[in-house]
Design a protein around this motif. Structure first.
Motif, short mmCIF file in Angstrom:
data_model
loop_
_atom_site.label_atom_id
_atom_site.label_comp_id
_atom_site.label_asym_id
_atom_site.label_seq_id
_atom_site.Cartn_x
_atom_site.Cartn_y
_atom_site.Cartn_z
N VAL A 125 0.83 -1.20 0.00
CA VAL A 125 0.00 0.00 0.00
C VAL A 125 0.87 1.25 0.00
N VAL A 126 1.88 1.28 0.88
CA VAL A 126 2.76 2.45 0.96
C VAL A 126 3.47 2.67 -0.37
N THR A 127 3.92 1.61 -1.01
CA THR A 127 4.57 1.73 -2.31
C THR A 127 3.61 2.31 -3.35
N ARG A 128 2.38 1.82 -3.35
CA ARG A 128 1.41 2.30 -4.34
C ARG A 128 1.09 3.77 -4.16
N LEU A 129 1.00 4.22 -2.92
CA LEU A 129 0.62 5.61 -2.66
C LEU A 129 1.70 6.61 -3.04
N GLN A 130 2.91 6.12 -3.30
CA GLN A 130 3.98 7.03 -3.68
C GLN A 130 4.02 7.30 -5.18
N GLN A 131 3.09 6.72 -5.93
CA GLN A 131 3.04 6.99 -7.36
C GLN A 131 2.41 8.36 -7.62
N ASP A 132 2.62 8.87 -8.83
CA ASP A 132 2.25 10.24 -9.16
C ASP A 132 0.74 10.49 -9.17
N ASP A 133 -0.06 9.45 -9.22
CA ASP A 133 -1.51 9.65 -9.27
C ASP A 133 -2.14 9.61 -7.88
N CYS A 134 -1.34 9.70 -6.82
CA CYS A 134 -1.86 9.60 -5.45
C CYS A 134 -1.39 10.76 -4.57
N LEU A 135 -2.28 11.19 -3.69
CA LEU A 135 -1.97 12.10 -2.59
C LEU A 135 -2.61 11.52 -1.33
N ALA A 136 -2.12 11.95 -0.16
CA ALA A 136 -2.67 11.42 1.09
C ALA A 136 -2.45 12.42 2.20
N VAL A 137 -3.27 12.29 3.25
CA VAL A 137 -3.07 13.05 4.48
C VAL A 137 -2.67 12.09 5.60
N LEU A 138 -2.13 12.66 6.67
CA LEU A 138 -1.73 11.88 7.83
C LEU A 138 -2.94 11.40 8.63
N GLY A 139 -2.88 10.16 9.05
CA GLY A 139 -3.84 9.63 10.01
C GLY A 139 -3.14 9.28 11.32
N ASN A 140 -3.90 8.91 12.31
CA ASN A 140 -3.30 8.57 13.60
C ASN A 140 -2.39 7.34 13.51
N HIS A 141 -2.68 6.42 12.60
CA HIS A 141 -1.83 5.23 12.49
C HIS A 141 -0.52 5.53 11.78
N GLU A 142 -0.48 6.52 10.90
CA GLU A 142 0.80 6.95 10.35
C GLU A 142 1.65 7.60 11.44
N LEU A 143 1.02 8.34 12.33
CA LEU A 143 1.75 8.92 13.46
C LEU A 143 2.28 7.82 14.38
N ASN A 144 1.48 6.78 14.60
CA ASN A 144 1.96 5.63 15.38
C ASN A 144 3.18 5.00 14.73
N CYS A 145 3.14 4.90 13.41
CA CYS A 145 4.27 4.34 12.66
C CYS A 145 5.53 5.18 12.90
N MET A 146 5.39 6.50 12.81
CA MET A 146 6.55 7.36 13.02
C MET A 146 7.07 7.28 14.45
N ARG A 147 6.17 7.14 15.40
CA ARG A 147 6.60 6.98 16.80
C ARG A 147 7.43 5.72 16.97
N GLU A 148 6.96 4.60 16.40
CA GLU A 148 7.69 3.35 16.54
C GLU A 148 9.02 3.39 15.80
N ALA A 149 9.02 4.01 14.61
CA ALA A 149 10.27 4.12 13.85
C ALA A 149 11.28 4.98 14.60
N ARG A 150 10.81 6.02 15.25
CA ARG A 150 11.71 6.87 16.05
C ARG A 150 12.30 6.07 17.21
N SER A 151 11.47 5.27 17.87
CA SER A 151 11.96 4.46 18.98
C SER A 151 13.05 3.49 18.52
N MET A 152 12.87 2.92 17.33
CA MET A 152 13.87 2.01 16.78
C MET A 152 15.18 2.74 16.48
N ALA A 153 15.04 3.96 15.92
CA ALA A 153 16.24 4.72 15.56
C ALA A 153 17.01 5.18 16.79
N GLU A 154 16.29 5.50 17.86
CA GLU A 154 16.94 6.02 19.07
C GLU A 154 17.49 4.92 19.96
#
Length: 254
Positions: A77-106
């Motif tokens: 899904v993430v790969t498909r949404l990066q194509q030129d015919d797609c736009l998206a807004v942030l949802g709470n689960h994308e924010l959850n994703c960024m929180r977890e990715a930050r925890s992994m990086a730190e």
């Protein structure tokens, strides 16, 4: 006195553009098709896109957020949404994703919870794409706004609480002030307060299923719960389309 800077949930850094304005030049001659919460349901998404193509051959897809988590094929899904015919807004689960990715990086020893193991499949480019997503997409020519959860009437987007935009479901009155809340048992659905003039397309509220009001349309129809994935053309043929889920992927509705 300077205004207090707005904060995202979990202290996630803000994108460069919080509120994106979609011009006619960017739309071109395309029909605009807004898609509800996908939650990793890639097979259903491809079916919905195919059905949409039968109605309009040239489409710009806009996603209301929560395209990650819960379903079986988040990476696709993430790969498909990066194509030129797609736009998206942030949802709470994308924010959850960024929180977890930050925890992994730190913390190299951080262990992802089982429900977030799909983050290991995402590339650095995928995560950068998610970090760039705006909170709203405003389409002046179509008098429309796309947001994940909702909006409080009377507050311009640039002064709006970002956490409310990704998490609210209801509004209750405190004196004469409208207060957003994620709780469905306090106050009323926020969309019942919204009187335009823009029409708002949103997700986040699977419990209420498809919502059609004069100035707001709720598109979270619980695909991952085994129900449907829904999208609506906001110009062109102006039809609402839905495809059935292949199965139940998760049973919680948070």
């Amino acid at each position: 006195m300077a205004e207090k800077p707005r904060k995202a949930r979990y202290g996630i850094p803000l994108p460069d553009v919080c509120h994106f304005e979609l011009s006619d030049a960017l739309i071109g001659n395309r029909a605009v098709f807004v898609v509800g919460d996908v939650h990793g349901c890639y097979n259903e998404l491809t079916e919905l896109m195919a059905e949409a193509k039968k109605k309009e051959p040239n489409i710009l897809y806009i996603f209301v957020g929560d395209f990650v988590n819960k379903g079986p094929k988040v990476k696709k899904v993430v790969t498909r949404l990066q194509q030129d015919d797609c736009l998206a807004v942030l949802g709470n689960h994308e924010l959850n994703c960024m929180r977890e990715a930050r925890s992994m990086a730190e913390n190299p020893d951080y262990e992802l919870p089982t429900r977030y193991q799909w983050i290991n499949d995402l590339s650095s480019e995928d995560l950068a794409f998610i970090r760039r997503l705006p909170y709203t997409i405003h389409i002046p020519s179509l008098k429309s706004i796309v947001v994940h959860a909702g909006l409080v009437p009377g507050i311009p987007p640039e002064k709006h609480c970002l956490i409310a935009m990704t998490n609210m479901r209801n509004i209750y009155l405190e004196g004469e002030t409208l207060i957003p809340t994620n709780k469905c048992d306090k106050g009323k659905a926020w969309a019942t307060y919204w009187t335009g003039p823009e029409h708002v397309y949103f997700g986040h509220d699977a419990k209420r299923d498809f919502q059609k009001l004069e100035y707001a349309t709720g598109l979270d129809t619980g695909c991952y719960l085994g129900r449907y994935l829904t999208g609506v053309f906001i110009n062109g043929c102006r039809e609402t389309l839905k495809v059935p889920a292949h199965r139940v992927y998760r049973e919680d509705s948070d």
